[in-house]
Scaffold this motif. Structure first.
Motif, mmCIF file in Angstrom:
data_model
loop_
_atom_site.group_PDB
_atom_site.id
_atom_site.type_symbol
_atom_site.label_atom_id
_atom_site.label_comp_id
_atom_site.label_asym_id
_atom_site.label_seq_id
_atom_site.Cartn_x
_atom_site.Cartn_y
_atom_site.Cartn_z
ATOM 1 N N GLN A 135 -2.261 17.764 13.850
ATOM 2 C CA GLN A 135 -1.377 16.677 14.261
ATOM 3 C C GLN A 135 -0.774 16.023 13.015
ATOM 4 N N PRO A 136 0.384 15.366 13.159
ATOM 5 C CA PRO A 136 0.987 14.730 11.987
ATOM 6 C C PRO A 136 0.047 13.691 11.379
ATOM 7 N N PHE A 137 0.146 13.562 10.090
ATOM 8 C CA PHE A 137 -0.701 12.619 9.362
ATOM 9 C C PHE A 137 0.202 11.920 8.355
ATOM 10 N N PRO A 138 0.194 10.589 8.294
ATOM 11 C CA PRO A 138 1.165 9.908 7.430
ATOM 12 C C PRO A 138 0.891 10.143 5.952
ATOM 13 N N GLY A 139 1.947 10.166 5.153
ATOM 14 C CA GLY A 139 1.805 10.360 3.711
ATOM 15 C C GLY A 139 0.798 9.402 3.065
ATOM 16 N N ASP A 146 9.005 12.882 20.536
ATOM 17 C CA ASP A 146 9.768 12.846 19.294
ATOM 18 C C ASP A 146 9.250 11.806 18.292
ATOM 19 N N PHE A 147 8.169 11.113 18.587
ATOM 20 C CA PHE A 147 7.576 10.098 17.706
ATOM 21 C C PHE A 147 8.460 8.848 17.541
ATOM 22 N N MET A 148 9.630 8.849 18.167
ATOM 23 C CA MET A 148 10.479 7.655 18.126
ATOM 24 C C MET A 148 10.007 6.677 19.204
ATOM 25 N N ALA A 197 4.995 -1.570 19.956
ATOM 26 C CA ALA A 197 4.154 -1.289 18.787
ATOM 27 C C ALA A 197 4.671 -0.030 18.098
ATOM 28 N N THR A 198 4.299 0.182 16.851
ATOM 29 C CA THR A 198 4.535 1.483 16.233
ATOM 30 C C THR A 198 3.284 2.322 16.465
ATOM 31 N N ILE A 199 3.344 3.596 16.067
ATOM 32 C CA ILE A 199 2.171 4.458 16.293
ATOM 33 C C ILE A 199 1.068 4.061 15.318
ATOM 34 N N GLU A 200 1.374 4.059 14.028
ATOM 35 C CA GLU A 200 0.391 3.604 13.043
ATOM 36 C C GLU A 200 0.293 2.077 13.123
ATOM 37 N N TRP A 201 -0.829 1.558 12.674
ATOM 38 C CA TRP A 201 -1.001 0.103 12.720
ATOM 39 C C TRP A 201 -0.343 -0.588 11.524
ATOM 40 N N LYS A 222 0.842 -1.204 0.000
ATOM 41 C CA LYS A 222 0.000 0.000 0.000
ATOM 42 C C LYS A 222 0.877 1.255 0.000
ATOM 43 N N ARG A 223 1.882 1.258 0.866
ATOM 44 C CA ARG A 223 2.764 2.422 0.964
ATOM 45 C C ARG A 223 3.464 2.682 -0.371
ATOM 46 N N ARG A 224 3.935 1.597 -0.994
ATOM 47 C CA ARG A 224 4.648 1.758 -2.267
ATOM 48 C C ARG A 224 3.713 2.318 -3.335
ATOM 49 N N ILE A 247 11.545 -0.508 9.181
ATOM 50 C CA ILE A 247 10.276 -0.909 9.797
ATOM 51 C C ILE A 247 9.137 -0.582 8.826
ATOM 52 N N LYS A 248 9.188 0.626 8.267
ATOM 53 C CA LYS A 248 8.147 1.037 7.325
ATOM 54 C C LYS A 248 8.778 1.891 6.236
ATOM 55 N N THR A 249 8.234 1.795 5.035
ATOM 56 C CA THR A 249 8.713 2.667 3.977
ATOM 57 C C THR A 249 7.926 3.956 4.064
ATOM 58 N N HIS A 250 8.608 5.036 4.435
ATOM 59 C CA HIS A 250 7.865 6.297 4.545
ATOM 60 C C HIS A 250 7.623 6.905 3.177
ATOM 61 N N HIS A 251 6.396 7.360 3.028
ATOM 62 C CA HIS A 251 6.063 8.001 1.759
ATOM 63 C C HIS A 251 6.251 9.501 1.924
ATOM 64 N N ASN A 252 7.128 10.086 1.119
ATOM 65 C CA ASN A 252 7.196 11.541 1.069
ATOM 66 C C ASN A 252 7.652 11.905 -0.336
HETATM 67 P P1 XMP Z 1 5.263 4.874 13.305
HETATM 68 O O1 XMP Z 1 3.977 4.247 12.872
HETATM 69 O O2 XMP Z 1 6.443 4.410 12.516
HETATM 70 O O3 XMP Z 1 5.099 6.419 12.986
HETATM 71 O O4 XMP Z 1 5.482 4.756 14.795
HETATM 72 C C1 XMP Z 1 5.894 7.460 13.500
HETATM 73 C C2 XMP Z 1 5.328 8.770 12.971
HETATM 74 O O5 XMP Z 1 5.495 8.828 11.543
HETATM 75 C C3 XMP Z 1 4.238 8.992 10.915
HETATM 76 N N1 XMP Z 1 4.267 8.230 9.672
HETATM 77 C C4 XMP Z 1 4.535 8.773 8.466
HETATM 78 N N2 XMP Z 1 4.806 10.041 8.105
HETATM 79 N N3 XMP Z 1 5.016 9.356 5.844
HETATM 80 C C5 XMP Z 1 5.035 10.318 6.788
HETATM 81 O O6 XMP Z 1 5.267 11.476 6.435
HETATM 82 C C6 XMP Z 1 4.764 8.066 6.141
HETATM 83 O O7 XMP Z 1 4.757 7.203 5.276
HETATM 84 C C7 XMP Z 1 4.496 7.757 7.518
HETATM 85 N N4 XMP Z 1 4.214 6.612 8.187
HETATM 86 C C8 XMP Z 1 4.088 6.911 9.498
HETATM 87 C C9 XMP Z 1 3.220 8.468 11.911
HETATM 88 O O8 XMP Z 1 1.926 9.000 11.670
HETATM 89 C C10 XMP Z 1 3.834 8.927 13.203
HETATM 90 O O9 XMP Z 1 3.591 10.307 13.414
#
Ligand code: XMP
Length: 521
Positions: free
Chosen positions: A397-401, A475-477, A516-520, A303-305, A351-356
């Motif tokens: 608040q932050p919202f993932p890509g 710091d979201f870490m 856990a991570t923040i997002e599911w 999905k991320r890709r 852990i996750k491929t961040h979309h930006n």
């Molecule tokens: P996780 O789920 O890894 O998320 O604990 C940490 C923070 O990153 C955000 N997040 C993203 N932000 N692109 C983004 O710009 C992404 O693909 C993405 N995935 C997760 C998440 O909402 C949290 O704030």
């Protein structure tokens, strides 16, 4: 000119050398909070790069190593040779002691967590500890013998030398961590170090930043045309607003509605930009395209890709219609810059491929403008406020890509997206009403691909489950789940089950990050 001008040209600067502590970025944030500019470098950065900033003083961070281990990180010679003030924190203090002829040994007892210190020697730097003696310790080694010229400034039950100083040479060390909130006097100690000992003037303010950055963007861009990918998040909005202030309508913003945003968000972006700020905005509704690409996909990484790739395609297509473009404005923040400068961590797993939109400039052969590359998120918000942007945007608040695609667990369909949007809107509304949208850092609903049996009226129901995730984090870490009032949780569950068709159960996520991570997804 190649880059935007560095803040070090305008502001007295402190350099923080990073020895790998989890809290190094917090040192930088505490210093910036008192309006003093600082930058952070890996400890082994070449001297010329660091000294080019003309630092007024150095802070050496904590770190996991032991100074006497072979191969342990060292104190580079240029730091002492510069004769600037130095504050060593934890490992930084041990390093200072070790480098100047003192002795560091394993402590008979590890000291971890809160403790109290007693001042042994009056000094303005540590005077705030007299009223607030609680500090945070996290160390296994300690300074056993101080180097010549140093005096003990404070002690704790397990550290006879909890702080030391040589006021002649302006060299100081503290075994505790002044940067964390569990050291209440810590912020003031860091302020005193930067202002009174290093002599920095507190000039790093949002107003100064805006003025300098606007002038710097004008100078860099000349009569060039600029494009900006607007996501609606605070980083891209503040970037666009700054660039617009500098070059006016030579900036064009492109907003791609992926169909994966929360309720009302696409409309709000258009309203804010076109109507309130009067900025040229191309809004593209690509919902159908994104949904078609995601059809039948359930794997999170897939999905991320797909979302990342689709976004680039749509953006490139729209940009091609704009005509001549020379620059791409991007909301890169300082933590991203720090992370990309840090040495690769062998064994670090993705852990996750961040979309930006990081891949866009090379593909489109555009030069980059990154006005926020020296700012932390809280500074971006302060700049947004000073620019007069609406609070709803500044405090978003932050919202993932990849958006709701990674919050609709399982297959992404329009029906399930709408279900999630309805539940999420209730969560946002109630948290807003309870004043919790600023005290929690991220709050959202997740739709699970699980159906459970319920009883509604006299009938059986068999419907989906919504999970609520509300976290606090610096710091979201790392993050902790928010201890919401049970009455608020009851209200949320009641409203969601009653108002959102297709949902008959609500659960609250009580897992911290890690594990856990923040997002599911
Ligand atoms: P996780 O789920 O890894 O998320 O604990 C940490 C923070 O990153 C955000 N997040 C993203 N932000 N692109 C983004 O710009 C992404 O693909 C993405 N995935 C997760 C998440 O909402 C949290 O704030």
């Amino acid at each position: 000119m190649a880059e935007l001008r560095s803040p070090t040209e305008f502001h007295d600067t402190i350099v923080i050398l990073d020895y790998g502590s989890q809290t190094t970025q917090l040192i930088a944030r505490r210093i910036r909070e008192v309006q003093i500019y600082c930058e952070l470098f890996p400890w082994d950065t070449p001297a010329e790069r660091v000294m080019a900033l003309r630092p007024r003083g150095f802070i050496l961070s904590g770190g996991p190593a032991s100074v006497y281990e072979p191969g342990a990180p060292t104190l580079p010679a240029y730091v002492l040779e510069s004769r600037r003030p130095i504050l060593g924190i934890c490992y930084g203090m041990q390093l200072l002691a070790h480098a100047l002829g003192g002795r560091v040994t394993p402590a008979p007892q590890r000291e971890y967590g809160p403790t109290r210190v007693e001042l042994s020697h009056p000094t303005p730097l540590l005077a705030p500890l007299a009223d607030q003696p609680q500090v945070w310790m996290s160390h296994g080694d300690r300074v056993e013998v101080m180097p010549p010229g140093f005096a003990v400034l404070a002690c704790s039950p397990n550290s006879p030398i909890a702080a030391m100083g040589d006021p002649q040479r302006l060299l100081y060390g503290v075994q505790f961590h002044p940067e964390v909130v569990h050291t209440p006097a810590g912020g003031e100690i860091l302020r005193r170090f930067a202002t009174e000992i290093c002599g920095c003037a507190p000039t790093w303010t949002p107003a100064a930043f805006i003025e300098e950055t606007v002038a710097s963007i004008r100078c860099r861009v000349g009569d060039g045309m600029i494009l900006c990918a607007l996501s609606g998040g605070v980083d891209s909005v503040v970037t666009a607003a700054l660039v617009h202030r500098a070059v006016g309508d030579r900036l064009t913003c492109i907003f791609v509605n992926t169909g994966l945003m929360r309720r009302g968000e696409p409309e709000q972006v258009v309203r804010t930009f076109r109507d309130q700020l009067g900025m040229p905005l191309i809004a593209v509704d690509a919902t159908e395209e994104f949904l078609a690409a995601l059809e039948g996909v359930t794997d999170p990484e897939e999905k991320r890709r797909i979302v990342g790739e689709k976004f680039i395609r749509v953006f490139e297509r729209e940009a091609a219609r704009v005509g001549r473009v020379d620059f791409l404005a991007q909301g890169t923040l300082y933590p991203d810059v720090i992370e990309s400068a840090a040495p690769d961590r062998p064994g670090a797993r993705r852990i996750k491929t961040h979309h930006n939109v990081g891949g866009l400039p090379e593909r489109m052969q555009l030069r980059l403008i990154e006005p926020l590359r020296y700012l932390f998120k809280d500074e971006v918000r302060a700049v947004g406020e000073a620019l007069g942007l609406p609070p709803g945007v500044v405090w978003r608040q932050p919202f993932p890509g990849p958006g709701l695609a990674v919050r609709v667990v399982g297959a992404v369909t329009w029906e399930r997206l709408e279900r999630l949007r309805a539940a999420d809107a209730i969560l946002q509304e109630e948290l807003g009403r309870a004043g919790l949208l600023r005290t929690t850092q991220q709050a959202f609903a997740v739709l699970l691909p699980v159906r459970s049996v319920g009883v509604m009226g006299d009938s059986r129901s068999y419907e989906e489950v919504v999970a609520l995730r509300v976290v606090t984090t610096e710091d979201f870490m790392t993050a902790d789940w928010a201890r919401l009032d049970p009455d608020l949780l009851a209200l949320l569950s009641h409203r969601i089950v009653n108002e959102v068709a297709g949902v008959n159960r609500v659960v609250y996520d009580i897992t911290s990050k890690p594990p856990a991570t923040i997002e599911w997804e």
